[in-house]
Each structure stands twice: as C-alpha cells, then as structure tokens.
Design a protein around this motif. Structure first.
Motif, PDB file in Angstrom:
ATOM      1  N   SER A  93      -9.764  -5.550   8.190  1.00 25.93           N
ATOM      2  CA  SER A  93     -10.810  -4.532   8.033  1.00 25.93           C
ATOM      3  C   SER A  93     -10.345  -3.303   7.249  1.00 25.93           C
ATOM      4  O   SER A  93     -11.135  -2.378   7.029  1.00 25.93           O
ATOM      5  CB  SER A  93     -11.311  -4.087   9.414  1.00 25.93           C
ATOM      6  OG  SER A  93     -10.266  -3.428  10.124  1.00 25.93           O
ATOM      7  N   GLN A  94      -9.098  -3.278   6.800  1.00 21.25           N
ATOM      8  CA  GLN A  94      -8.584  -2.102   6.097  1.00 21.25           C
ATOM      9  C   GLN A  94      -9.152  -2.002   4.680  1.00 21.25           C
ATOM     10  O   GLN A  94      -9.177  -2.995   3.950  1.00 21.25           O
ATOM     11  CB  GLN A  94      -7.058  -2.132   6.035  1.00 21.25           C
ATOM     12  CG  GLN A  94      -6.388  -1.934   7.378  1.00 21.25           C
ATOM     13  CD  GLN A  94      -6.864  -0.672   8.081  1.00 21.25           C
ATOM     14  OE1 GLN A  94      -6.750   0.424   7.546  1.00 21.25           O
ATOM     15  NE2 GLN A  94      -7.409  -0.842   9.272  1.00 21.25           N
ATOM     16  N   PRO A  95      -9.605  -0.814   4.305  1.00 20.65           N
ATOM     17  CA  PRO A  95     -10.141  -0.625   2.951  1.00 20.65           C
ATOM     18  C   PRO A  95      -9.014  -0.533   1.924  1.00 20.65           C
ATOM     19  O   PRO A  95      -7.860  -0.291   2.266  1.00 20.65           O
ATOM     20  CB  PRO A  95     -10.892   0.702   3.048  1.00 20.65           C
ATOM     21  CG  PRO A  95     -10.154   1.465   4.107  1.00 20.65           C
ATOM     22  CD  PRO A  95      -9.691   0.427   5.099  1.00 20.65           C
ATOM     23  N   ALA A  96      -9.384  -0.703   0.666  1.00 22.76           N
ATOM     24  CA  ALA A  96      -8.430  -0.560  -0.433  1.00 22.76           C
ATOM     25  C   ALA A  96      -8.987   0.426  -1.446  1.00 22.76           C
ATOM     26  O   ALA A  96     -10.191   0.690  -1.478  1.00 22.76           O
ATOM     27  CB  ALA A  96      -8.191  -1.916  -1.100  1.00 22.76           C
ATOM     28  N   ASP A  97      -8.086   1.002  -2.256  1.00 21.72           N
ATOM     29  CA  ASP A  97      -8.540   1.838  -3.362  1.00 21.72           C
ATOM     30  C   ASP A  97      -7.683   1.528  -4.581  1.00 21.72           C
ATOM     31  O   ASP A  97      -6.974   0.522  -4.613  1.00 21.72           O
ATOM     32  CB  ASP A  97      -8.509   3.330  -2.995  1.00 21.72           C
ATOM     33  CG  ASP A  97      -7.134   3.800  -2.566  1.00 21.72           C
ATOM     34  OD1 ASP A  97      -6.132   3.275  -3.082  1.00 21.72           O
ATOM     35  OD2 ASP A  97      -7.045   4.703  -1.705  1.00 21.72           O
ATOM     36  N   SER A  98      -7.700   2.411  -5.571  1.00 16.73           N
ATOM     37  CA  SER A  98      -7.061   2.095  -6.851  1.00 16.73           C
ATOM     38  C   SER A  98      -5.554   1.877  -6.747  1.00 16.73           C
ATOM     39  O   SER A  98      -4.981   1.111  -7.512  1.00 16.73           O
ATOM     40  CB  SER A  98      -7.345   3.203  -7.863  1.00 16.73           C
ATOM     41  OG  SER A  98      -6.855   4.451  -7.380  1.00 16.73           O
ATOM     42  N   LEU A  99      -4.892   2.564  -5.798  1.00 18.25           N
ATOM     43  CA  LEU A  99      -3.438   2.444  -5.686  1.00 18.25           C
ATOM     44  C   LEU A  99      -2.981   1.814  -4.384  1.00 18.25           C
ATOM     45  O   LEU A  99      -1.815   1.449  -4.253  1.00 18.25           O
ATOM     46  CB  LEU A  99      -2.789   3.826  -5.836  1.00 18.25           C
ATOM     47  CG  LEU A  99      -2.895   4.460  -7.227  1.00 18.25           C
ATOM     48  CD1 LEU A  99      -2.247   5.836  -7.233  1.00 18.25           C
ATOM     49  CD2 LEU A  99      -2.237   3.579  -8.283  1.00 18.25           C
ATOM     50  N   ASN A 100      -3.853   1.732  -3.409  1.00 16.75           N
ATOM     51  CA  ASN A 100      -3.497   1.129  -2.122  1.00 16.75           C
ATOM     52  C   ASN A 100      -4.350  -0.119  -1.950  1.00 16.75           C
ATOM     53  O   ASN A 100      -5.575  -0.034  -1.838  1.00 16.75           O
ATOM     54  CB  ASN A 100      -3.756   2.108  -0.977  1.00 16.75           C
ATOM     55  CG  ASN A 100      -2.938   3.371  -1.142  1.00 16.75           C
ATOM     56  OD1 ASN A 100      -1.741   3.361  -0.946  1.00 16.75           O
ATOM     57  ND2 ASN A 100      -3.587   4.457  -1.545  1.00 16.75           N
ATOM     58  N   VAL A 101      -3.712  -1.274  -1.917  1.00 17.59           N
ATOM     59  CA  VAL A 101      -4.422  -2.545  -2.017  1.00 17.59           C
ATOM     60  C   VAL A 101      -4.239  -3.375  -0.745  1.00 17.59           C
ATOM     61  O   VAL A 101      -3.504  -3.007   0.166  1.00 17.59           O
ATOM     62  CB  VAL A 101      -3.924  -3.328  -3.245  1.00 17.59           C
ATOM     63  CG1 VAL A 101      -4.358  -2.638  -4.523  1.00 17.59           C
ATOM     64  CG2 VAL A 101      -2.400  -3.467  -3.196  1.00 17.59           C
ATOM     65  N   ASN A 102      -4.917  -4.506  -0.713  1.00 13.25           N
ATOM     66  CA  ASN A 102      -4.794  -5.425   0.410  1.00 13.25           C
ATOM     67  C   ASN A 102      -4.409  -6.815  -0.074  1.00 13.25           C
ATOM     68  O   ASN A 102      -4.508  -7.122  -1.263  1.00 13.25           O
ATOM     69  CB  ASN A 102      -6.125  -5.507   1.178  1.00 13.25           C
ATOM     70  CG  ASN A 102      -6.419  -4.241   1.950  1.00 13.25           C
ATOM     71  OD1 ASN A 102      -5.520  -3.645   2.530  1.00 13.25           O
ATOM     72  ND2 ASN A 102      -7.681  -3.819   1.949  1.00 13.25           N
ATOM     73  N   PHE A 103      -4.011  -7.663   0.881  1.00 12.58           N
ATOM     74  CA  PHE A 103      -3.631  -9.032   0.551  1.00 12.58           C
ATOM     75  C   PHE A 103      -4.793 -10.003   0.741  1.00 12.58           C
ATOM     76  O   PHE A 103      -4.591 -11.193   0.775  1.00 12.58           O
ATOM     77  CB  PHE A 103      -2.452  -9.458   1.435  1.00 12.58           C
ATOM     78  CG  PHE A 103      -1.117  -9.257   0.785  1.00 12.58           C
ATOM     79  CD1 PHE A 103      -0.132 -10.206   0.914  1.00 12.58           C
ATOM     80  CD2 PHE A 103      -0.846  -8.128   0.033  1.00 12.58           C
ATOM     81  CE1 PHE A 103       1.115 -10.029   0.326  1.00 12.58           C
ATOM     82  CE2 PHE A 103       0.380  -7.947  -0.558  1.00 12.58           C
ATOM     83  CZ  PHE A 103       1.379  -8.895  -0.410  1.00 12.58           C
ATOM     84  N   HIS A 104      -5.993  -9.495   0.866  1.00 13.03           N
ATOM     85  CA  HIS A 104      -7.145 -10.394   0.999  1.00 13.03           C
ATOM     86  C   HIS A 104      -7.155 -11.385  -0.168  1.00 13.03           C
ATOM     87  O   HIS A 104      -6.835 -10.990  -1.296  1.00 13.03           O
ATOM     88  CB  HIS A 104      -8.448  -9.593   0.957  1.00 13.03           C
ATOM     89  CG  HIS A 104      -8.603  -8.626   2.097  1.00 13.03           C
ATOM     90  ND1 HIS A 104      -9.564  -7.646   2.102  1.00 13.03           N
ATOM     91  CD2 HIS A 104      -7.923  -8.475   3.258  1.00 13.03           C
ATOM     92  CE1 HIS A 104      -9.472  -6.929   3.206  1.00 13.03           C
ATOM     93  NE2 HIS A 104      -8.473  -7.419   3.921  1.00 13.03           N
ATOM     94  N   PRO A 105      -7.556 -12.618   0.010  1.00 15.46           N
ATOM     95  CA  PRO A 105      -7.984 -13.154   1.304  1.00 15.46           C
ATOM     96  C   PRO A 105      -6.832 -13.864   2.034  1.00 15.46           C
ATOM     97  O   PRO A 105      -6.161 -14.703   1.467  1.00 15.46           O
ATOM     98  CB  PRO A 105      -9.051 -14.166   0.896  1.00 15.46           C
ATOM     99  CG  PRO A 105      -8.575 -14.664  -0.441  1.00 15.46           C
ATOM    100  CD  PRO A 105      -7.825 -13.546  -1.082  1.00 15.46           C
ATOM    101  N   ILE A 106      -6.608 -13.463   3.266  1.00 18.23           N
ATOM    102  CA  ILE A 106      -5.720 -14.192   4.169  1.00 18.23           C
ATOM    103  C   ILE A 106      -6.528 -14.478   5.425  1.00 18.23           C
ATOM    104  O   ILE A 106      -7.242 -13.598   5.933  1.00 18.23           O
ATOM    105  CB  ILE A 106      -4.473 -13.371   4.543  1.00 18.23           C
ATOM    106  CG1 ILE A 106      -3.651 -13.024   3.292  1.00 18.23           C
ATOM    107  CG2 ILE A 106      -3.584 -14.134   5.517  1.00 18.23           C
ATOM    108  CD1 ILE A 106      -2.435 -12.171   3.585  1.00 18.23           C
ATOM    109  N   GLY A 107      -6.438 -15.677   5.932  1.00 17.37           N
ATOM    110  CA  GLY A 107      -7.214 -16.038   7.101  1.00 17.37           C
ATOM    111  C   GLY A 107      -6.646 -15.433   8.372  1.00 17.37           C
ATOM    112  O   GLY A 107      -5.436 -15.207   8.488  1.00 17.37           O
TER     113      GLY A 107
END
Length: 426
Positions: A93-107
């Motif tokens: 559920s963590q948001p991302a922005d231009s410099l802080n990203v996520n590893f989506h998609p991970i199950g």
C-alpha cells in the motif's frame, strides 16, 4: 579629470582583485567553502567522531529516505542475510513518487532474502521494502516505529522522532543533521549496511523468480573517494543526502538536508562535494601549541615525599602535543576546557610523568590531553635543600640538647660523689 577617473577605476579594480583573493583563500592556504544550497549540513571524521563542518546542525528537518538508514540498521541487527522476508499488505500500500519507488508488482506472501531486501532498500530506495522490513522484524509498522525511536534514544539522537520506516512525509517525522550524522556513522560501522551502501548495482529476485536489476541512486558513488551513501527526497524535505568518503586512508562522512531538487538533480550532490572537499583540506585550530604554557597553578607538595612540611610552588602546565579542534559553529558553541590534576609528587612536578589532564569538550566529543609540569627545577631543588638544612639544624639542636643533658647529668653525679666523699672523710 579623465586621468583621475581612470586612476580611480584602476585602484578599485586592484582592491576588488585583492579582496577576491583574500576571500578565496583561507588562513591556512586552503580554499574557503562556497555557499551551499542545502539549508543544513554537517561533516564528521568517521574515526574520531569530530565535527569538521557545521551549518545549522541542530535544526529540525524532514529526513525523507535517509530515514531508511535506521530501517537498514534494525534489519541488520535483528535478522541474517539469508533469512526470508514476506511481502506484506502494508508494503503493497506504500505510495511512490519521482525519486522514491516501489517493487510492485510483488505478490502478497512472496518472499525475498534479507540481503536482497537490504539492497533494494538502500540502492533503489524502495518505499514498500521499508514496510516489508518493519512487518517482518517487529510484526507491524507501529511496533517498528517504537523500535526506531528506542534506537534513536539509545544513540542519543535527542532531536529526532520517527513515524514511518521509509521517510515519507509526516509532520511528526523529523531529525537534525547532527542526529542523522550519529545514525549514519552507526549504520556505516555495521558491516552489512556498509557493504550494501557500497554497491553500485545488483540483481534481486523473489521466491517466484521475479527479477529486478537495480542501480544505486547515489550519483557520487565511486568518484572522488565516495564509498557509500543514501539519498532522500520529498517535496517537504527537499533533497537530502548522506555520503561517506575515503581519501588517503581517512574517512569523512557528510549530511546535507533541505537542498534543491531540479530537473538535472545536481544541487545536493554538488553541495556534498563542496563540504567534503572543504573538510579534507581544513586544518584544526590550535588552542594551545605543544609545550606552550596553558595555565600556572600554585600547588602544595612535600619536598621529602610522604613526610615533612609542605611547600607551595608555582607550576606552569603544558601539553606535549597541540591541543586543537575544528573551528565551526557547533564546536565553538559547546567548547570547554577542564583541567584535572591527579599527581603532585616530586616526580610529576619535575615533569618526569603526567601531572594531570586537560579535557576539551566539543559537540558530542571529549578529547583528553596529558599535562606536564614545567616547574622550575631550581625552585624545587632550593625547597629540598631548605628542608634538609632545617632538618640538619633541628638534628644539631637535638644533639646539642642531648650533650647538654648528658653533661648536666654528669655534673650532678660528680656533685653527689664529692658530697659522699666529704661525709665519709669525717
């Protein structure tokens, strides 16, 4: 008239040139630091913990993703590299922005090794992996927030309060450049965290075979001696950066907070280069030069050791090395000198051994120097001779007294014998 104006212009030009050179060169011949864009910054000698450069180091600011150094430290202290971490709902559920990203998609419930999660956190600055760590280390983000603040308190980070494990903005999530330097140095001294921050890139994988190729977001890594670091950004925090350098065997770390983020993303990295270069060139300010008299104390001592009368002597105190510090706003504010004399026997007064110490207190650091006596050997010898003369005089008087008593006794005996002889002769 025209000639006068021409001469005035030449004079002004020369004055300006001389002034520019004066301000460009420090008193030790090194280049002075130009203004940085970061609102606050600090550099620290990693080995000694001394602050070298300081700008508003106690100003409370938002740390953005440099927060992840605390998350990384707690992961390293509570899990092993080969441990498997599950991907959780709060991570997803963590948001991302231009410099802080996520590893989506991970199950959900998909796993990654702790080593890969650490790299994803520090190199890629993944927001979701920070919450993945929080959930796996402590059960949930609330428990992890407590762990973060307990650790901050243990490290004496008195101007810090953590709310999120990834550094996304909260008005109650803040620190100071000085506190961040404590956290960064502690994290760097952890072998696992240091190893991860040092990597330029890596390939990570999940339990289902999903692979990610990541690169370190620290643009300075690998150049000019930069060996590690952590980036950060939110719109409220501005651009933040922690970086570690090694040049000629000496390690210096820097923290810049509240710098500018633009399309080319260069300001914070230029800020860091400026303060690091400045710090490597800066010489310490000498408060007391080697063998210069620091203070003169009047001390009582016994010239004959453990017995006999005491004598007062003026004792100039010196150190056998320069007593110095890095002259910056943080150190100057808390600078204190404290002298503690621990020995006043004849050997220490003669300077054969240390007579005490001088403690120099800076911000977050106390340095101790041994002190030695420079008392006049002539005065010390004179006092000893006087004591011996006094002792000899007393001894002579004692002998005269004994002789007088013996003589008096002998005279008394003679009188008795004469008196007895007279009585017998009658």
């Amino acid at each position: 008239m025209k000639n006068k104006r021409f001469l005035i212009l030449i004079v002004l030009f020369l004055v300006f040139s001389i002034s520019s050179n004066v301000f460009a060169e420090g008193i030790d011949g090194t280049t002075d630091l130009q203004e940085i864009y970061g609102k606050a910054a600090i550099t620290v000698d990693v080995a000694t913990g001394e602050i070298i450069y300081a700008k508003s180091v106690d100003k409370q600011m938002y740390p953005a993703s440099t927060t992840k150094l605390m998350t990384a430290l707690l992961l390293a202290e509570n899990m092993g590299k080969n441990d498997e971490l599950k991907y959780t709902q709060s991570a997803k559920s963590q948001p991302a922005d231009s410099l802080n990203v996520n590893f989506h998609p991970i199950g959900l419930d998909e796993t990654m090794s702790a080593a890969d999660v650490m790299d994803g956190l520090l190199l890629y600055s993944a927001n979701d992996l920070a919450y993945m760590i929080a959930d796996n280390v402590s059960g949930n983000s609330t428990n992890f927030m407590k762990m973060m603040n307990d650790k901050a308190a243990k490290l004496n980070m008195t101007g810090t309060h953590f709310v999120t494990s990834n550094g996304l903005h909260s008005p109650d999530h803040y620190t100071t450049p000085y506190d961040m330097s404590i956290l960064a140095r502690t994290s760097f001294l952890n072998p696992w965290v240091k190893e991860s921050m040092n990597k330029k890139k890596n390939t990570l994988s999940t339990s289902k075979g999903t692979r990610f190729v990541i690169e370190n977001s620290n643009k300075l890594l690998g150049s000019d001696g930069c060996i590690a670091g952590k980036t950060g950004y939110t719109s409220k925090a501005g651009r933040c950066l922690v970086a570690f350098y090694e040049r000629n065997g000496r390690e210096i770390m820097g923290v810049v907070m509240g710098s500018i983020h633009d399309a080319n993303d260069t300001y914070v990295f230029n800020d860091m280069k400026k303060i690091i270069d400045y710090s490597y060139n800066l010489q310490q300010t000498v408060l007391h030069a080697k063998n210069d008299i620091i203070k003169t104390e009047t001390l009582e001592y016994k010239p004959l050791g453990f017995f006999g009368p005491e004598k007062a002597v003026s004792v100039p105190l010196v150190a056998k090395e320069d007593i110095s510090y890095f002259n910056n706003e943080a150190n100057k504010k808390e600078l204190q000198e404290n002298i503690n004399l621990t020995s006043t026997d004849l050997s220490s007064l003669k300077g054969n051994k240390s007579i005490g110490t001088l403690s120099l207190t800076e911000k977050g650091k106390v340095k101790t120097y041994k002190l030695y006596s420079m008392a006049s050997s002539g005065t010390l010898t004179k006092n000893i001779i006087l004591i011996y003369l006094m002792a000899a005089g007393i001894f002579i008087l004692f002998l005269i007294g004994i002789v007088f008593i013996i003589r008096k006794i002998n005279l008394s005996k003679k009188k008795k014998r004469k008196s007895k002889f007279k009585r017998n002769s009658r």
